[in-house]
Write an enzyme that holds these catalytic residues in place. Structure first.
Site, PDB file in Angstrom:
ATOM      1  N   PRO A   7       0.829  -1.212   0.000  1.00 51.90           N
ATOM      2  CA  PRO A   7       0.000   0.000   0.000  1.00 51.90           C
ATOM      3  C   PRO A   7       0.862   1.259   0.000  1.00 51.90           C
ATOM      4  CG  PRO A   7       0.041  -0.980   2.197  1.00 51.90           C
ATOM      5  CD  PRO A   7       0.784  -1.918   1.290  1.00 51.90           C
ATOM      6  N   SER A  32      -4.416   1.470  -0.589  1.00 51.36           N
ATOM      7  CA  SER A  32      -4.204   2.329   0.573  1.00 51.36           C
ATOM      8  C   SER A  32      -5.463   3.102   0.951  1.00 51.36           C
ATOM      9  CB  SER A  32      -3.083   3.326   0.254  1.00 51.36           C
ATOM     10  OG  SER A  32      -2.975   4.315   1.267  1.00 51.36           O
ATOM     11  N   TYR A  62      -5.744   2.806   8.051  1.00 48.66           N
ATOM     12  CA  TYR A  62      -5.296   3.579   9.213  1.00 48.66           C
ATOM     13  C   TYR A  62      -6.530   3.800  10.076  1.00 48.66           C
ATOM     14  CZ  TYR A  62      -1.086   4.907   6.572  1.00 48.66           C
ATOM     15  OH  TYR A  62       0.081   4.898   5.868  1.00 48.66           O
ATOM     16  N   THR A 108      -2.180  -0.867   9.338  1.00 50.36           N
ATOM     17  CA  THR A 108      -0.839  -0.293   9.490  1.00 50.36           C
ATOM     18  C   THR A 108      -0.675   0.196  10.921  1.00 50.36           C
ATOM     19  OG1 THR A 108      -0.608   0.296   7.169  1.00 50.36           O
ATOM     20  CG2 THR A 108       0.722   1.531   8.724  1.00 50.36           C
ATOM     21  N   LYS A 146       0.565  -4.682   9.705  1.00 50.57           N
ATOM     22  CA  LYS A 146       1.740  -4.218   8.962  1.00 50.57           C
ATOM     23  C   LYS A 146       2.546  -3.246   9.830  1.00 50.57           C
ATOM     24  CE  LYS A 146       2.795  -1.542   4.732  1.00 50.57           C
ATOM     25  NZ  LYS A 146       3.305  -0.291   5.330  1.00 50.57           N
ATOM     26  N   SER A 192       7.625  -4.608   8.300  1.00 53.92           N
ATOM     27  CA  SER A 192       7.720  -3.355   7.533  1.00 53.92           C
ATOM     28  C   SER A 192       8.185  -2.229   8.436  1.00 53.92           C
ATOM     29  CB  SER A 192       6.345  -2.999   6.950  1.00 53.92           C
ATOM     30  OG  SER A 192       6.373  -1.750   6.287  1.00 53.92           O
ATOM     31  N   HIS A 225       7.780   0.892   6.991  1.00 57.30           N
ATOM     32  CA  HIS A 225       7.149   1.971   6.233  1.00 57.30           C
ATOM     33  C   HIS A 225       8.118   2.571   5.203  1.00 57.30           C
ATOM     34  CE1 HIS A 225       3.125   3.933   6.791  1.00 57.30           C
ATOM     35  NE2 HIS A 225       3.624   4.741   5.882  1.00 57.30           N
TER      36      HIS A 225
END
Length: 348
Positions: free
Chosen positions: A77, A106, A130, A156, A219, A241, A243
């Site tokens: 994403p 995303s 989010y 995330t 994530k 991840s 980011h």
């Protein structure tokens, strides 16, 4: 110019994208140490190839959460695809479907979930979430994604606040007036402050599970402790991840953190990794160290910047061909033969 490797697409994007867009996609946090380390860490891993293995027939397919993909590379994403190509995420979805792989759309898309879904019906798509201060906005997004046939929910976890990306600060980065965060239109009126909710905790996974039947993938995990908590809270997958090095600088490279996370979960959930993948041999290294699949972020954007859907398909095809070749040269005829015996980690 012949586009023969992922770096060629990076060079093209840097040359032709507007500076503000290039800087946004390229940005890492602070000194960009982690962003760069994501790539460098792969170079420290060496293969232990096996010889005289029958690699005349290659099978590079794999499954993620029960869905077959043509090879173990999906699209991570990333936000604002229209900065790279006018059709934005619609082109991304089409390319992923054409290459029979997974695209994680995303929250911060410049196309709506409905547009993404309609652009590539039948494609394997997960939705990245989010959690916002206005929980109703997040709840509505989750329910829209499920209704549209998205097959996984990717939470995330590493963005309670946005990392300091110096070039974006210098450039005063903001979306051009003709682009919108299509999935959040109206949400800005509800939340005058930052949309992101910094109070999110592990308990919110229970809240998410109450909203949807979709499998939940978390994530942003980088440690054994958080991997164990993810399993304890009932997630179905983990994406190791950082980011893309855009959040906390000087954390571990994701390929280094992968080993710790895989060891912690002991096969109880699927583990994936993103960050720093630039060659098919990187994919092979990640799988050897326990990843089920890798996800690419910036390389997908560079493909879009080159020729939209066609450019992204080219990037995926190059990685697919390189992965197949690396597998064969290492002595593996199928993904099931890949394991830790194939690599040695440098002591440097």
């Amino acid at each position: 110019m012949a586009m023969v490797c992922v770096s060629d697409f990076e060079a093209y994007a840097k040359k032709y994208l507007p500076k503000i867009a290039w800087d946004y996609f390229a940005a890492g946090a602070d000194d960009c140490t982690t962003r760069d380390e994501n790539i460098l860490a792969y170079k420290r891993i060496r293969f232990r190839p096996r010889m005289l293995r029958d690699v005349s027939m290659m099978d590079i397919r794999t499954k993620i959460l029960g869905s077959e993909i043509s090879f173990p590379v999906g699209i991570a994403p990333t936000g604002f695809h229209q900065l790279a190509w006018p059709d934005g995420e619609k082109s991304t979805a089409r390319a992923a479907r054409a290459m029979s792989t997974c695209y994680i759309a995303s929250t911060y898309s410049t196309c709506t979930l409905e547009e993404i879904s309609a652009a590539a019906p039948g494609g394997l798509r997960w939705f990245q979430l989010y959690i916002h201060r206005n929980r109703a906005v997040s709840q509505q997004l989750v329910q829209r994604a499920e209704a549209l046939g998205f097959q996984g929910l990717v939470l995330t976890a590493d963005l309670p606040y946005t990392g300091k990306r110096r070039d974006d600060v210098r450039n005063g980065f903001r979306l051009p007036p003709h682009m919108k965060l299509k999935n959040l239109e109206g949400a800005f009126e509800v939340c005058k402050m930052s949309l992101l909710d910094p109070s999110v905790t592990w308990n919110d996974i229970y809240w998410l599970r109450s909203l949807t039947r979709l499998p939940i993938i978390i994530k942003g995990i980088l440690t054994r402790e958080d991997a164990e908590l993810a399993v304890k809270h009932g997630v179905q997958g983990i994406i190791v991840s950082n980011h893309g090095g855009r959040q906390l600088d000087e954390g571990p490279a994701t390929i280094d953190a992968l080993v710790e996370v895989v060891e912690a979960v002991q096969g109880r959930v699927e583990v994936y990794v993103d960050g720093g993948i630039r060659k098919g041999s990187d994919v092979l290294k990640a799988l050897a160290l326990g990843a089920k699949c890798v996800f690419i972020g910036r390389p997908a954007l560079w493909g879009l910047a080159y020729k939209g859907e066609e450019g992204l398909r080219d990037v995926l095809r190059i990685l697919q061909d390189e992965f197949r070749l690396s597998m064969a040269l290492a002595g593996c005829a199928s993904v099931s033969e890949i394991g830790p015996h194939l690599v040695q980690l440098s002591k440097l």
